[in-house]
Design an enzyme around this catalytic site. Sequence first.
Site, PDB file in Angstrom:
ATOM      1  N   HIS A  72     -11.724   7.680   1.521  1.00 19.34           N
ATOM      2  CA  HIS A  72     -12.855   7.482   2.111  1.00 19.34           C
ATOM      3  C   HIS A  72     -13.741   8.905   1.854  1.00 19.34           C
ATOM      4  O   HIS A  72     -13.559   9.870   2.147  1.00 19.34           O
ATOM      5  CB  HIS A  72     -12.872   7.056   3.455  1.00 19.34           C
ATOM      6  N   TYR A 201     -18.488   5.193  13.113  1.00 21.56           N
ATOM      7  CA  TYR A 201     -18.532   5.507  14.674  1.00 21.56           C
ATOM      8  C   TYR A 201     -19.682   5.307  15.425  1.00 21.56           C
ATOM      9  O   TYR A 201     -20.824   5.687  14.876  1.00 21.56           O
ATOM     10  CB  TYR A 201     -18.317   7.193  14.675  1.00 21.56           C
ATOM     11  N   LYS A 297      -7.483  14.122  14.636  1.00 20.63           N
ATOM     12  CA  LYS A 297      -6.987  15.205  14.367  1.00 20.63           C
ATOM     13  C   LYS A 297      -5.469  15.225  14.670  1.00 20.63           C
ATOM     14  O   LYS A 297      -4.755  16.232  14.278  1.00 20.63           O
ATOM     15  CB  LYS A 297      -7.672  16.400  14.890  1.00 20.63           C
ATOM     16  N   TYR A 386     -14.218  17.359   9.681  1.00 21.09           N
ATOM     17  CA  TYR A 386     -13.529  16.005   9.811  1.00 21.09           C
ATOM     18  C   TYR A 386     -12.570  16.181   8.520  1.00 21.09           C
ATOM     19  O   TYR A 386     -11.543  15.309   8.820  1.00 21.09           O
ATOM     20  CB  TYR A 386     -14.442  15.297   9.565  1.00 21.09           C
TER      21      TYR A 386
HETATM   22  C1  PHB Z   1      -7.737   4.755  13.347  1.00 21.36           C
HETATM   23  O1  PHB Z   1      -7.844   4.080  12.380  1.00 21.36           O
HETATM   24  O2  PHB Z   1      -6.685   4.495  13.971  1.00 21.36           O
HETATM   25  C2  PHB Z   1      -8.680   5.926  13.923  1.00 21.36           C
HETATM   26  C3  PHB Z   1      -9.555   6.317  12.966  1.00 21.36           C
HETATM   27  C4  PHB Z   1     -10.131   7.293  13.542  1.00 21.36           C
HETATM   28  C5  PHB Z   1     -10.366   8.029  14.398  1.00 21.36           C
HETATM   29  C6  PHB Z   1      -9.257   7.665  15.578  1.00 21.36           C
HETATM   30  C7  PHB Z   1      -8.293   6.536  15.016  1.00 21.36           C
HETATM   31  O3  PHB Z   1     -11.097   8.774  14.922  1.00 21.36           O
END
Ligand code: PHB
Length: 392
Positions: A72, A201, A297, A386
């Site tokens: 991604h 998010y 993380k 990130y």
């Molecule tokens: C997940 O895909 O499990 C996932 C993705 C992003 C996050 C936490 C978990 O910040």
Amino acid sequence: MRTQVGIVGAGPAGLLLSHLLHRQGIDSVILEARSRQAIESTIRAGVLEQNTVDLLSETGVGERLQREGFRHHGIFLRFNGRSHRINMHELTGGRAITVYAQHEVIKDLVKTRLEAGGRILFEADAVSLHEVDTPRPTIRFRKDGQIEELSCDFIAGCDGSHSMCRDSIPAGLLRVYEKIYPLAWLGILAEAPRASEELVYTYHDRGFALVSTRSPQIQRLYLQCAPNDQLSSWPDERIWAEFHARLAGEDGWMIHAGPILEKVIVGMRSLVIEPMQHGRLFLVGDAAHVVPPTGAKGLNLAAADARVLADALGAWYNNGQSKPLEEYSATCLRRVWRAQHFSWWMTSMLHRFPDDDHGFQQRLQLSQLSYVCSSRAAATSLAENYVGLERV
Ligand code: PHB
């Protein structure tokens, strides 16, 4: 039984450490309390930062990850009913994340270790550590109802957030930094088509929501809930209604509902144990630090620790240097605290907090979100953390 490095725990930290040590000609034995089947099927996180992908690929365990993982280049921040893309790839000079489930990383590492003749003792429950501040530490463990002993040069405590190994650092030398958040995540795996090419998010009055993925057919979705919520109060219809309410917007974008294959509630806390070492004992990954999942993380920090420790043990065994080992904790903690701050910051920006009774924090959060989505400097700060900072 004897080995050079005794490793407690076959999570990503312990397995990767064992793999990296093997590549330097250093022998290790992993003791894992659960069965191979159990560790290879437990659903956990799924985001690998660029550093982790590079490390796995450079050391020969990245083949399936490259083939089956999803790279991604950006993420979406969604608030006030609109999605805003953070173009991580462009902001970080070509870096990205890969969505590839933690248990898939575990399968790849277990297979690689076993094929190379590595020793992993499953259903071997480490019960205590001894003589950790001498050159001959030992691990006592229970296997098939018998107590046995593994004698080593060094012990790596890779035994997760409820670490037993951690207890061998004398209380007088140990500092524990901890923050418990008044929130939790309800996570589900759903059989439904993917609704977004990248993670979303979402900040909403009703609370945070996260749209992630596992495959074109299986989606990983999270909702902020109360820390004392029970799964019984979250029937499927309530979960989908809540996603609809939090994700709805003027653009009409929406996820697809489908059969829910799994539900979990995870608490949110930040924890750091300092120092991460004592005598011949080194803590790696969640045994030394826990982050809330908002920054994705946890697994990446474990991989970073494993690399630092493997390099330091390599310097000790192969070049007679002790300094990298002495500096293990200080080296790791620089990255750990950067990730702690980033995870806390993402968590603070994206969740509704029950103590925000006059809405002051909500106004700050919306201001911060707008700023991150409109300022290149602010977006770059999010993006580089990130995807993972190369150096800390
Ligand atoms: C997940 O895909 O499990 C996932 C993705 C992003 C996050 C936490 C978990 O910040």
